[in-house]
Structures are given as structure tokens and as C-alpha cells.
Design a protein around this motif. Structure first.
Motif, PDB file in Angstrom:
ATOM      1  N   PHE A 107       0.816  -1.220   0.000  1.00 60.55           N
ATOM      2  CA  PHE A 107       0.000   0.000   0.000  1.00 60.55           C
ATOM      3  C   PHE A 107       0.850   1.270   0.000  1.00 60.55           C
ATOM      4  O   PHE A 107       0.312   2.373   0.096  1.00 60.55           O
ATOM      5  N   LYS A 108       2.173   1.078  -0.052  1.00 58.01           N
ATOM      6  CA  LYS A 108       3.105   2.213  -0.083  1.00 58.01           C
ATOM      7  C   LYS A 108       2.848   3.182   1.066  1.00 58.01           C
ATOM      8  O   LYS A 108       2.779   4.413   0.880  1.00 58.01           O
ATOM      9  N   LEU A 109       2.681   2.633   2.267  1.00 57.30           N
ATOM     10  CA  LEU A 109       2.425   3.465   3.442  1.00 57.30           C
ATOM     11  C   LEU A 109       3.715   4.150   3.873  1.00 57.30           C
ATOM     12  O   LEU A 109       4.794   3.546   3.873  1.00 57.30           O
ATOM     13  N   GLU A 110       3.581   5.402   4.276  1.00 52.03           N
ATOM     14  CA  GLU A 110       4.742   6.171   4.691  1.00 52.03           C
ATOM     15  C   GLU A 110       4.374   7.124   5.822  1.00 52.03           C
ATOM     16  O   GLU A 110       3.209   7.483   5.989  1.00 52.03           O
ATOM     17  N   TYR A 111       5.371   7.496   6.579  1.00 46.79           N
ATOM     18  CA  TYR A 111       5.213   8.562   7.567  1.00 46.79           C
ATOM     19  C   TYR A 111       6.469   9.436   7.500  1.00 46.79           C
ATOM     20  O   TYR A 111       7.543   8.977   7.093  1.00 46.79           O
ATOM     21  N   SER A 112       6.300  10.670   7.859  1.00 46.94           N
ATOM     22  CA  SER A 112       7.454  11.574   7.844  1.00 46.94           C
ATOM     23  C   SER A 112       8.268  11.359   9.101  1.00 46.94           C
ATOM     24  O   SER A 112       7.761  11.490  10.228  1.00 46.94           O
ATOM     25  N   ALA A 113       9.513  10.989   8.905  1.00 46.51           N
ATOM     26  CA  ALA A 113      10.411  10.756  10.035  1.00 46.51           C
ATOM     27  C   ALA A 113      11.016  12.086  10.465  1.00 46.51           C
ATOM     28  O   ALA A 113      10.593  13.162  10.019  1.00 46.51           O
ATOM     29  N   GLU A 114      12.043  12.013  11.339  1.00 44.85           N
ATOM     30  CA  GLU A 114      12.721  13.250  11.688  1.00 44.85           C
ATOM     31  C   GLU A 114      13.233  13.909  10.408  1.00 44.85           C
ATOM     32  O   GLU A 114      13.480  13.242   9.398  1.00 44.85           O
TER      33      GLU A 114
END
Length: 717
Positions: A573-580
Motif C-alpha cells: 500500500f506504499k504506506l509512509e510517515y514523515s520521520a525526523e
């Protein structure tokens, strides 16, 4: 020649042709015992059995022996260099490559170990006791008292069962594993028009015990796909399995006596380790679980290394039969099913009370443990299931619907929908871990023959949750789930076992990701502080998992809770979150987890676990007020109202029966508290309290009684 003479004599008696001789290995002293399993009546009723015996089994044994001879000659030609075998305690034994076997090592340790070791593990791979070692290795030995030993013992017993079925009825064998519940085994086979029932069990058991008495060794060969197809050319079911195997798959074939079977193994050394054997039941099944395929018959069996344990198991089954959840549910008016909606159960008012209590119990823990409840759709366009991979691997188990010329499917699980929830907005590392919990209704298209009460259904709800977290958070999240499971199972009175299932042979993702995940799970289990075992290579293709099996009051094991790491769905699903800031976007790890599992299944397990005697906090019949006479009825109704207003389930018996009869009926109905009121209690504002299954009673005021109820509820008693 001895076989040919016996067959010729038997054929003359039946006025049939004399068949060719059947080949048997030299270690069998009485090969004629195989032929004796075809009773004269069986041959008369089923003339094809004789042809089956003489042509098919002879061909298989000949091919097996031919390939086995070639492989033995090859191994003997290899250099038998010295090897070192490291045992779990760190000690080292000497052996020879391609010659020494785990059985040889066991004999070198002690005679007792050699007599009891059923299977070994060589460098993390389960290995036959008599299979030669191929080099330096770590070696573990397992007896019946281990999961590895029991599973192997019951898998081998399935072959013994298959041998008896094939020799007795000339059926086409399909598959014969140990059961997923870890109690025994079964064999599916095609019998044509013959229908098996308990009347056949005696002859099946007799054939099995003959195989046991002959101490038939379990022998192993590796074959090419072409060789496998030739060996099983007469069995369309085995041919289908072989044709579906990957090109690079190593195909193994095992033999015990006249049975030559396609099987990955491994197996116990020989059939004599099985000292006690019994058939349990026969049922129908579909080939590969597909209702549109051939109708098969499944024979379930159980076996043990001694008669004592078999007797104990049979007694446990008799005890369990008394408390079958389907019968108790009918008796207590909890639920029922209807032919117009197979596999989907109707929960009556009292059953719904229990169902809701279980859901409320979990929801309360969600609030305390930082989960967020969500509600997701029941139906999705098949494009979702194509993205998740379920369309390719699970479609036949889904209910499909055409809407405006597009294909939709009722959801069989919540995880893809939760991926959409995660992805509906930009996520930050500050939001993680994100714990989404969903009691959504699920549907799975189970075969009608597989439906079993509340334990195998088509419509159900799970206490399903998915945790999206960073790799650095995996260990703490896993430990938190384990603590959640421990809390719930302690409340229910379950004991449980933990296993870490590691990377399988075929896996998706990077090796270093798997190694990090397995390391995190290991640390979480160690910090959790409970005993656990490792289950090498049994993880899902998308991530390692922790298997939790519970044991109820009858010592039966069930798989309820789920704890799995998943690298695959976030990637699909190409899930992502913005890291530092310096790290940009990262992929989350997804943890699938459930504590109850299916609420329906857990309700069934608990009903049998408690033997129908629900604890007060979970009971649908917590109290009943029994007036001594008609004069006491107004006060009885007043007491009922006070208890009901406090939030407890309470009934009142306003019939004109005598008080002894009312009390007895209340006990049989499993009311936890029976409150008797007469003129004296009405005057003093009290009740005479009787506790279920106890003869004595006490007098309490209404406030004291309600406080007692509150304490029991809060303590989950």
C-alpha cells in the motif's frame, strides 16, 4: 513366491484370476499379513480392490525401491569424513558424514534416549532419526513430550491410518496431516460410493495395529517431478499436488510397509513407536476445501506411545462431549443456527449478553492501553484485494458481489481497510505507534462441510487491531500485546504457551529486516518473562509471528490470539510517515494482533471451559428472585427493580410452584445467585442468598448484596 501362493489360493476360493506377486522389503517376516487386510467380503463386494492391490501398490513399491537403491549407492560412494555433532548442552559427539544418523548419536548417549527420541532437528531443520547426517551440525532430539515430537508422531500415525484405509478399501488417498489443533490427525481419501461411519472403525484400527506390529520403518527418498508423477500416476489427487509444486521444490516420498506416499516428512523411526491407536470420527470433506470439487471422506484418529494416555484422552473426550457448546447453547437458550443462513449464528438475548460482555471487556482494555476504535466498511471493490494480495491468494474464500458491472467482496479481514485509514492523510512519526481497533463484521466463504458450531463459521467478529509503528518501537509494542493477552487469559482462567515462528524458506523483504524483527521479538519475549519456544521456519511469508495456544479446563489446546509482524502490506500500500527531518519518509511496520480472536469462537471455548457455569461478571443469568408465596411477589419485584437499576441481569420467578422447586430450577438454569424472599425478608428489606452449587445460604441487605455484586464484577469473578 510366498505372496503369489497366498494370492493364488485366495483367488481360487473367490473364482478369480491369480495376481502377480507383490514386492515387500526383506525385513518383513510375514508379508502375507498385508493381503489378509483385504477380507474375502471386501474382494467380493469391490472387485477393483484386487486389481488395485496387485498393480498400483506393486508398481509404487518397485519404483520406490529402485530409486532408493540408486540413492543409497550414491551416498555410499561419497567420502565418509569425520563430522562433529554439537548437542544443546554444548557437548560434542563424533560421527561420519553420509553414514552417522541422529539415531546413532542418540544410541551413543543412552539406550533410553534412542528408544524414545522420535525426531531430530539438524541446524534448525527437522530431520528423520535414521537419515544420515551431511556434515558438521547442531543436533536436537525430541520425544513425545515436545510439540515437535507429538506433531511428528501424529503425522506418522496419519500414514499408518492411510495405509489401513488404502489396504482395506482401495481408496485414493489425498492428504493426511496432524490436526491444526494439535490433537491427533486425519486422512482425506476418495472412496467413490462407499460411505464410512463408526461401523468401519474396528477394521481400520485392526489394519493400523497390524502395521504397528510389523515395525515398518519410515523410509525416505528424494525424487524428481517426473519420478513423482510416475509413482502416483494412478492417483489424480497426488498428481494435482505434484503439478502445483514450484519448479525448484525438493519432492520427497516416504514409505512404510506397502504405503508409498507423497510427503515432505519427517517421520518417526518406525511404526512400532505407536502403541495405542483409535479412530475418532468420520466426516465429509471437499478436495482442497472447494465445494465444486470431489467429495471426500475424512477419518480422524488419535494415537499415543502407551495405552494409558489413550484411555485418558478418550475419557477427556467423553467429558468434553457432555459440555459441547452447541448443546449447552441450546439448553441455555444462548444461540442457534438456521438452514437459511448456514455458518451465521443467531444470538438470542442471553447469548447476546455474553457476547456484549466480551466485547465490553476488550473495549475497556483498549481505553486503558491506548487503542483507538475505528469502524471500516464491510465491502470493498476487488481492486483493494488485488493491492493487498488477497485476490490472488484468498479469493475463493471470499463472498463476491457484482455491483454496476464491478466486482466487490465482503471483507474477510480488516487489515487492508486499516491500511487505507493509515494512508488517508500524511502521517508523522509523532503519531506512532498508531493502534487501530475494529470489531467489524467479517465474512469468510467456508465450505459447508467444514462449518462446526461457533468454532468454524462464515460470519463473525474479531477483536481485531493493527498497530502501525516504527522499527524501533516493535519490541515495546509486542511486549504490550503480550501483557494484554496475559491479562485477558488470566481473567478467563486459561494457561497458554508461546512460540516464536521465524523466517520461512520463502519470504518477502530484506534479510536484515527479518533478522532485526526476530531479534526484537526475542527480546520482547525474554522481557515478558514467560517460558517460550522457538518454531524454526514457521513464520508467515510477510513477517515473523508469535503463536499463542491456550489450554482450557479440559486441557484442550486452541489457537485464539494472534501476534504477527507484517512488512508486506505497508509495502503493497506504499504506506509512509514523515520521520525526523533528516530522514525524510519511512515505511511503518504493521503488527496484526487479536486477543479473543473470533468473539464467536471464544464464546464457544469459554462455554465449554466453564462447563456452562458462567462466572458472575460474564453470566447472562446473574441473579433470580424467588418469592416464597404470592404475598411476597410485590417485594420480589421491588428487589428485582433495585438490582436491575444497579446494572445486573436479574429475573423473578412469579410461578405458583413451591419454593424448593423454584430454587432447584434456578440452580439447573445456572443462575449465579438465588435470592429467596418471604414475608420476613419483606419486613426487614433483606434477601436470603443462595449461591449456585452450594447448599448453605445467608441473609443480606440489598445495599450489601449490590456491593458484593460490584466487587465480583470488578474482580472478574
Amino acid at each position: 513366491m510366498q505372496c503369489a501362493k497366498i494370492l493364488a489360493t485366495l483367488s481360487l476360493k473367490l473364482r478369480r484370476f491369480s495376481p502377480p506377486p507383490l514386492l515387500f522389503p526383506p525385513h518383513f517376516q510375514k508379508p502375507s499379513s498385508y493381503l489378509g487386510r483385504f477380507s474375502a467380503m471386501a474382494l467380493l463386494d469391490h472387485p477393483k480392490d484386487e486389481e488395485y492391490l496387485n498393480k498400483v501398490i506393486t508398481k509404487r513399491v518397485q519404483l520406490f525401491q529402485s530409486i532408493q537403491s540408486q540413492q543409497k549407492a550414491h551416498f555410499q560412494s561419497l567420502p565418509h569424513d569425520p563430522i562433529k555433532v554439537v548437542l544443546p548442552d554444548g557437548s560434542v559427539k563424533e560421527g561420519k558424514k553420509w553414514e552417522s544418523s541422529p539415531m546413532d548419536i542418540a544410541k551413543g548417549i543412552s539406550k533410553s534416549l534412542a528408544n524414545n527420541a522420535l525426531i531430530s532437528m539438524v541446524n534448525g531443520v527437522l530431520w528423520d532419526m535414521n537419515r544420515p547426517l551431511e556434515g558438521d551440525c547442531d543436533l536436537k532430539l525430541f520425544t513425545f513430550d515436545t510439540d515437535e515430537g507429538r506433531d511428528t508422531f501424529w503425522h506418522s500415525s496419519a500414514h499408518i491410518l492411510g495405509q489401513s484405509l488404502e489396504m482395506e478399501y482401495g481408496c485414493k488417498l489425498c492428504i493426511g496431516p496432524c490436526t491444526t489443533r494439535g490433537e491427533g490427525f486425519y486422512y482425506d481419501a476418495f472412496y467413490g460410493d462407499l460411505g464410512l461411519n463408526q461401523d468401519h472403525f474396528k477394521s481400520i484400527e485392526s489394519g493400523a495395529m497390524k502395521a504397528v506390529a510389523e515395525k515398518q520403518p519410515f523410509e525416505r527418498i528424494e525424487v524428481t517431478k517426473e519420478q513423482a508423477l510416475e509413482i502416483f500416476s494412478d492417483n489424480n489427487f497426488k498428481v494435482e499436488i505434484i503439478n502445483d509444486l514450484p519448479v525448484d521444490k525438493t519432492i520427497t516420498v516416504y514409505r512404510c510397509g506397502p504405503l508409498v506416499d507423497l510427503c515432505r516428512g519427517p517421520h518417526i523411526p518406525n511404526t512400532s513407536f505407536v502403541k495405542a491407536f483409535a479412530c475418532l470420527k468420520a466426516s465429509s470433506a471437499y478436495w482442497r476445501g472447494n465445494k465444486d470439487r470431489e467429495s471426500l471422506q475424512r477419518v480422524y484418529g488419535i494415537s499415543y506411545p502407551d495405552q494409558k494416555r489413550l484411555k485418558e484422552y478418550i475419557e477427556m473426550l467423553r467429558e468434553a462431549e457432555k459440555y459441547d457448546h452447541r448443546e449447552l447453547g441450546k439448553k441455555q437458550e444462548l444461540f442457534f443456527n438456521h438452514a437459511l443462513s448456514p455458518g451465521s449464528w443467531f444470538f438470542l438475548p442471553h447469548g447476546t449478553r455474553i457476547y456484549n460482555k466480551l466485547v465490553e471487556f476488550i473495549k475497556k482494555q483498549y481505553w486503558e492501553r491506548g487503542y483507538q476504535e475505528v469502524i471500516s466498511p464491510n465491502m470493498y471493490n476487488m481492486k483493494l484485494w488485488e493491492t493487498s494480495g488477497h485476490a490472488a491468494n484468498y479469493k475463493e474464500n471470499m463472498f463476491l458481489i457484482d455491483i454496476e458491472k464491478q466486482e466487490f467482496g465482503l471483507k474477510p479481514m480488516n487489515c487492508p481497510g486499516h491500511c487505507l485509514m493509515f494512508d488517508h492523510k500524511v502521517r508523522s512519526y509523532r503519531e506512532l505507534p498508531l493502534r487501530l481497533a475494529d470489531f467489524g463484521v467479517l465474512h469468510r466463504n467456508e465450505a459447508s462441510g467444514a462449518l462446526t458450531g461457533l468454532t468454524r463459521v462464515r460470519r463473525f467478529q474479531q477483536d481485531d487491531a493493527h498497530i502501525f509503528c516504527r522499527e524501533s518501537q516493535v519490541k515495546d509494542e509486542v511486549r504490550g500485546v503480550l501483557e494484554f493477552i496475559d491479562y485477558a487469559y488470566t481473567v478467563f482462567g486459561f494457561t497458554y504457551e508461546l512460540k516464536l515462528s521465524t523466517r520461512p524458506e520463502k519470504y518477502l523483504g530484506k534479510l536484515e529486516t527479518w533478522e532485526k524483527a526476530e531479534s526484537d521479538l526475542t527480546e520482547a519475549l525474554n522481557e515478558f518473562g514467560k517460558t517460550w519456544q522457538i518454531n524454526e521456519g514457521d513464520g508467515a511469508f510477510y513477517g515473523p509471528k508469535i503463536d499463542i495456544s491456550v489450554s482450557d479446563a479440559l486441557k484442550r489446546k486452541f489457537q485464539c490470539a494472534t501476534l504477527q509482524l507484517d512488512f508486506q502490506l505497508p509495502d503493497r500500500f506504499k504506506l509512509e510517515y514523515s520521520a525526523e527531518e533528516e530522514n525524510g519518509m519511512e515505511r511503518p511496520v504493521m503488527i496484526h494482533r487479536a486477543v479473543l480472536g473470533s468473539v464467536e469462537r471464544m464464546l464457544a471455548i469459554l462455554l465449554e471451559h466453564y462447563k456452562g457455569k458462567w462466572p458472575f461478571w460474564l453470566s447472562p443469568r446473574q441473579a433470580i428472585v424467588c418469592p416464597v408465596s404470592e404475598k411476597s411477589q410485590p417485594y420480589a419485584l421491588q428487589v428485582q427493580d433495585q438490582i436491575k437499576q444497579a446494572g445486573y441481569y436479574v429475573d423473578v420467578d412469579t410461578t405458583d410452584r413451591k419454593i424448593q422447586k423454584k430454587v432447584r430450577e434456578a440452580q439447573l438454569a445456572q443462575f449465579n445467585f438465588i435470592l429467596v424472599v418471604g414475608e420476613e425478608e419483606a419486613k426487614t428489606g433483606q434477601v436470603s442468598v443462595r449461591v449456585r452449587d452450594k447448599a448453605d445460604h445467608s441473609v443480606m441487605s440489598i445495599p450489601s448484596l449490590l456491593q458484593h455484586f460490584k466487587e465480583k464484577t470488578e474482580a472478574y469473578q
